[in-house]
Design an enzyme around this catalytic site. Structure first.
Site, PDB file in Angstrom:
ATOM      1  N   LEU A  76       0.826  -1.206   0.000  1.00 48.64           N
ATOM      2  CA  LEU A  76       0.000   0.000   0.000  1.00 48.64           C
ATOM      3  C   LEU A  76       0.860   1.256   0.000  1.00 48.64           C
ATOM      4  O   LEU A  76       0.434   2.309  -0.456  1.00 48.64           O
ATOM      5  CB  LEU A  76      -0.908   0.016   1.237  1.00 48.64           C
ATOM      6  CG  LEU A  76      -2.244  -0.716   1.134  1.00 48.64           C
ATOM      7  CD1 LEU A  76      -2.903  -0.788   2.502  1.00 48.64           C
ATOM      8  CD2 LEU A  76      -3.169  -0.022   0.152  1.00 48.64           C
ATOM      9  N   VAL A 134      -9.737   7.004  -2.014  1.00 50.16           N
ATOM     10  CA  VAL A 134      -9.058   5.729  -2.298  1.00 50.16           C
ATOM     11  C   VAL A 134      -7.845   5.529  -1.399  1.00 50.16           C
ATOM     12  O   VAL A 134      -7.338   6.456  -0.791  1.00 50.16           O
ATOM     13  CB  VAL A 134      -8.636   5.648  -3.784  1.00 50.16           C
ATOM     14  CG1 VAL A 134      -9.843   5.742  -4.680  1.00 50.16           C
ATOM     15  CG2 VAL A 134      -7.620   6.735  -4.123  1.00 50.16           C
ATOM     16  N   GLU A 135      -7.379   4.280  -1.345  1.00 44.76           N
ATOM     17  CA  GLU A 135      -6.212   3.880  -0.537  1.00 44.76           C
ATOM     18  C   GLU A 135      -6.391   4.249   0.936  1.00 44.76           C
ATOM     19  O   GLU A 135      -5.438   4.593   1.628  1.00 44.76           O
ATOM     20  CB  GLU A 135      -4.916   4.529  -1.072  1.00 44.76           C
ATOM     21  CG  GLU A 135      -4.564   4.115  -2.489  1.00 44.76           C
ATOM     22  CD  GLU A 135      -3.849   2.790  -2.549  1.00 44.76           C
ATOM     23  OE1 GLU A 135      -3.954   2.025  -1.583  1.00 44.76           O
ATOM     24  OE2 GLU A 135      -3.216   2.521  -3.574  1.00 44.76           O
ATOM     25  N   GLY A 136      -7.625   4.208   1.428  1.00 47.12           N
ATOM     26  CA  GLY A 136      -7.920   4.570   2.808  1.00 47.12           C
ATOM     27  C   GLY A 136      -8.480   5.975   2.873  1.00 47.12           C
ATOM     28  O   GLY A 136      -7.805   6.930   2.510  1.00 47.12           O
TER      29      GLY A 136
END
Length: 806
Positions: free
Chosen positions: A376, A502-504
């Protein structure tokens, strides 16, 4: 009396020296013991000083006699810590073990080693990487028509897809041995940044396979057979990958993933009793899913028949599955805010896959969450920050040019104070984003995997992109809100929430991850103490606890000293940057002390104090980005013309850190003790102010004039002065306006002196030409500049039928 006072002041000086210099336990004990002995020998222990002597001897005995230390301090502390320290779940433990710490740990230390930061060699592009940017990426950007992509085609054209595959754009992170480009993190960032300055749709399409895509996971964890087969196919674009983590119920929370895989045996492709996994899953928001040929999947693996071993619940695992496998269903497309990158749901019902489709084989079964967290970092630390920075550079370049070209009341709007404020914010945020982008990519290139910093970067830069785009929208006005082929900002405005989500999601990243994980990962003693408490390891706790006491004492003395001196005696940096390094040193000590205060008073409940955690995250973020700005300025050779950007960026970041720190004070337990702590840290009130109006003016003027500073700030994006291009028409008008400025000033002076009677700029030009006050060439330049300005502010309009999508 005099000897007693001298002894008292000597004692205070000794303690301050021990704390400030952070002497170890042995050295500190010797200094205090020497003071006590000297006090007794000189007879200066009268008038209450004897109390200090006795207290010092008692403390020295407890610290240095292990039996006393264990029974009086360590054992009671172990019981207290077991009750109050936060419990670490399995997924949290895996997240903590993924990646490593770096400059974030220095900031948590309260005594950052700025020499290490300044001596760090910043990554630069290789000849091949720069050639790729100047060649294939430049050509790709020229061919991108964002209006047609977003309004007419709702996808990248087939020619662009083929171009991306041919140029191995999907294989930037895949090693050359497998046919990929083998690019550094810095080059990866530069490519995404440049494409993002042209088309968000194209940038997202390019960045996903190079971020949390199967390529990165295979490269790090795949078996030799998996790498040999799939990596060349991914590099060449034969396979298009997607990775499915997010589901309808659990989002991206791996601990709550409802998707299941059960180890079993089944006939498969003509073979009997193949050992494999039966999958049932439902995922959504999966980028590239509608066009993917290869699915990376996260799921919870169980082994009820114990075919792999004795463990029934194996844990989160990752698999690589061709999307044509029986039972896999790719749904219709999602449509994220008119930014039509390929995104959609994907699900599977009783999908059987052989066991060797697990990424890394059975050896990596159950390690999926740790694998994900480590990968990530590329999305959080490289791709999304690059996309945000590309947007900032584009708007600094084009909106600045627009403000220098667009006129109201006969004056470029960039000279109005009301416009200067958002313009300065655009430039300063872009400078901050670029500095953070480069420093973080450099760390990743040098084998650092700073999970906290990559989360911090994702949160901070996508939020700063939001600020930049909003400010640019305010300046663009009507031309920003009317979509059409000429609009270069509307799609950026629509894309802002996508990057933030996105991505958290940023809310959770700020309130849970940055400080919540950062405090445990980066604190020099906390994680060890948690492990000691959980394992009833008294020896480990005893060894760590007194070092922690010394750490707190050091940060307290440094905070008090810096509060009175504003760290004046610290000497990192150059004569230009030193004052800001001093402020960072001061705030770092205060941040470390505040962290320990919060942990001591809140214990495990700090995890649930999300607003407080968010403010701590803001402090850490500002300190990190300010460090990046200082290094960026020094690495560029400290250009004098860039000083306004340095000053504005550092002053705003340091002020932000200060304000977040003050907000923490107001919300800590035991208010009286918190106020005393604030008095120690800020004895003369708030020391740091936001940038002044004059500095704001100086920064804004950098946007509306051609200069080397403007070129440095906007370096790395796609630029053109083609008057038929959405952004090129504004740069074309800006260049002509700069060239015609001296003539315009002369005509204004002539009108003011009464030598010209015409009221409009156009009429004055013709009158001045008739009276031979300007040359034919000058008049032609003025006409051309005016026509270009009108083209730059032009807004698209349509017949109703033309707006209907085919």
């Amino acid at each position: 009396m005099t000897l007693s006072l001298i002894s008292l002041f000597t004692f205070i000086a000794a303690l301050l020296t021990i704390g400030y210099c952070r002497f170890n336990q042995k050295t500190g004990s010797l200094i205090v013991a020497g003071w006590a002995a000297l006090t007794l020998l000189t007879g200066s222990w009268h008038n209450g000083v004897w109390v200090l002597v006795v207290l010092a001897c008692v403390i020295l005995a407890i610290i240095n006699i292990s039996s006393l230390r264990l029974n009086l301090v360590s054992k009671p502390s172990l019981k207290l810590l077991k009750r109050n320290l936060p419990k670490i779940s399995e997924t949290e433990q895996q997240a903590l073990e993924a990646g490593n710490t770096w400059w974030d740990a220095e900031l948590f230390s309260g005594k950052p080693n700025f020499k290490n930061l300044r001596d760090l060699t910043t990554s630069s592009l290789t000849f091949e990487e720069q050639a790729y940017l100047d060649g294939p990426v430049e050509d790709l950007c020229k061919d991108l028509n964002d209006w047609e992509i977003c309004h007419r085609d709702l996808d990248l054209p087939p020619k662009i897809w083929q171009q991306m595959k041919h140029d191995r754009l999907f294989g930037m992170v895949i090693p050359r041995a497998y046919g990929g480009l083998g690019f550094s993190a810095t080059a990866h960032s530069a490519v995404v940044m440049k494409i993002a300055s042209r088309s968000i749709t194209a940038a997202v399409t390019a960045m996903v396979p190079n971020s949390l895509g199967p390529g990165e996971l295979l490269h790090r964890y795949g078996t030799k057979e998996q790498k040999d087969f799939y990596l060349p196919r991914l590099a060449q674009g034969i396979d298009i990958p997607c990775f499915a983590l997010t589901g309808p119920e659990a989002g991206s929370d791996a601990s709550a993933i409802p998707d299941t895989g059960v180890v079993c045996k089944q006939d498969f492709e003509g073979k009997k009793d193949v050992l494999g996994i039966r999958l049932n899953f439902e995922k959504r928001y999966i980028t590239l899913a509608p066009v993917a040929t290869l699915l990376g999947l996260a799921f919870r693996l169980t082994d009820p028949d114990q075919l792999l071993g004795d463990n029934n619940d194996i844990g989160i695992s990752l698999a690589l599955i061709p999307t044509g496998t029986d039972g896999i269903n790719i749904g219709k497309r999602h449509f994220p805010l008119n930014i039509p990158f390929q995104n959609g749901p994907i699900w599977g019902e009783d999908v059987f896959m052989p066991i060797d489709w697990l990424i890394g084989g059975t050896e990596q079964a159950g390690n999926g969450w740790q694998m994900l967290v480590e990968c990530l970092g590329d999305g959080r630390g490289i791709s999304l920050p690059a996309l945000a920075t590309g947007s900032g550079k584009l708007l600094s370049h084009v909106t600045g040019a627009y403000a220098g070209t667009r006129k109201q009341f006969g004056t470029a709007i960039g000279r109005f104070e009301g416009i200067e404020e958002p313009l300065a914010e655009i430039l300063a945020n872009t400078y901050i984003m670029d500095a953070g982008r480069i420093l973080t990519a450099t760390a990743i290139d040098q084998e650092q995997k700073p999970a906290v910093i990559t989360a911090l970067m994702k949160y901070q830069l996508t939020e700063r992109m939001r600020s930049v785009v909003n400010h640019a929208m305010d300046i663009q006005g009507g031309s920003g809100i009317c979509l059409g082929p000429s609009n270069f900002i509307g799609r950026l405005y629509q894309a802002v929430p996508i990057g933030i989500t996105v991505e958290g999601a940023n809310i959770l990243t700020r309130s849970l991850i940055i400080f919540g994980q950062g405090a445990i990962r980066c604190h020099p003693y906390l994680l060890t103490e948690i492990k000691a408490a959980q394992n009833d390891d008294l020896a480990l706790l005893d060894k760590t606890l007194f070092s922690h006491f010394g750490f707190v004492f050091s940060n307290l003395t440094r905070s008090v000293w810096f509060g009175f001196t504003n760290a004046f005696f610290e000497s990192p940096g150059t004569p230009v940057t030193r004052k800001y390094y001093r402020r960072l040193a001061r705030l770092s000590a205060s941040f470390a002390l505040l962290t320990d205060y919060a942990l001591l008073t809140l214990g495990g409940t700090l995890k649930r104090r999300e607003r407080l955690s968010g403010r701590f995250a803001d402090i850490l973020s500002s300190l990190y980005l300010c460090s990046a700005v200082l290094k960026h300025f020094e690495d560029q050779g400290e250009p004098h013309a860039d000083l306004p950007l340095l000053d504005y960026s550092c002053q705003s970041l340091i002020h932000d850190a200060q304000q977040a720190m003050l907000a923490v004070f107001h919300n800590l337990p035991i208010p009286l003790l918190g106020k005393a702590l604030r008095l120690f840290m800020f004895p003369f009130g708030k020391p740091y102010s936001p940038p002044s109006d004059k500095l704001m003016h100086d920064v804004a003027q950098l946007a509306i004039k051609s200069s080397a500073t403007r070129d440095r700030l906007c370096e790395g994006i796609y630029t053109t002065d083609d008057p038929t291009d959405p952004t090129g028409r504004i740069e074309h008008a800006f260049n002509l306006a700069q060239a015609a400025r001296a003539i315009e000033v002369r005509i204004k002076r002539l009108a003011k002196d009464g030598r010209l009677e015409a009221k409009t700029a156009t009429a004055r030009t013709e009158e001045a030409l008739e009276k031979s006050l300007i040359s034919t060439k000058d008049a032609a330049l003025l006409r051309e500049a005016r026509d270009a300005m009108l083209n730059a502010i032009r807004v698209d309009s349509f017949d109703p039928e033309a707006l209907k999508q085919p």
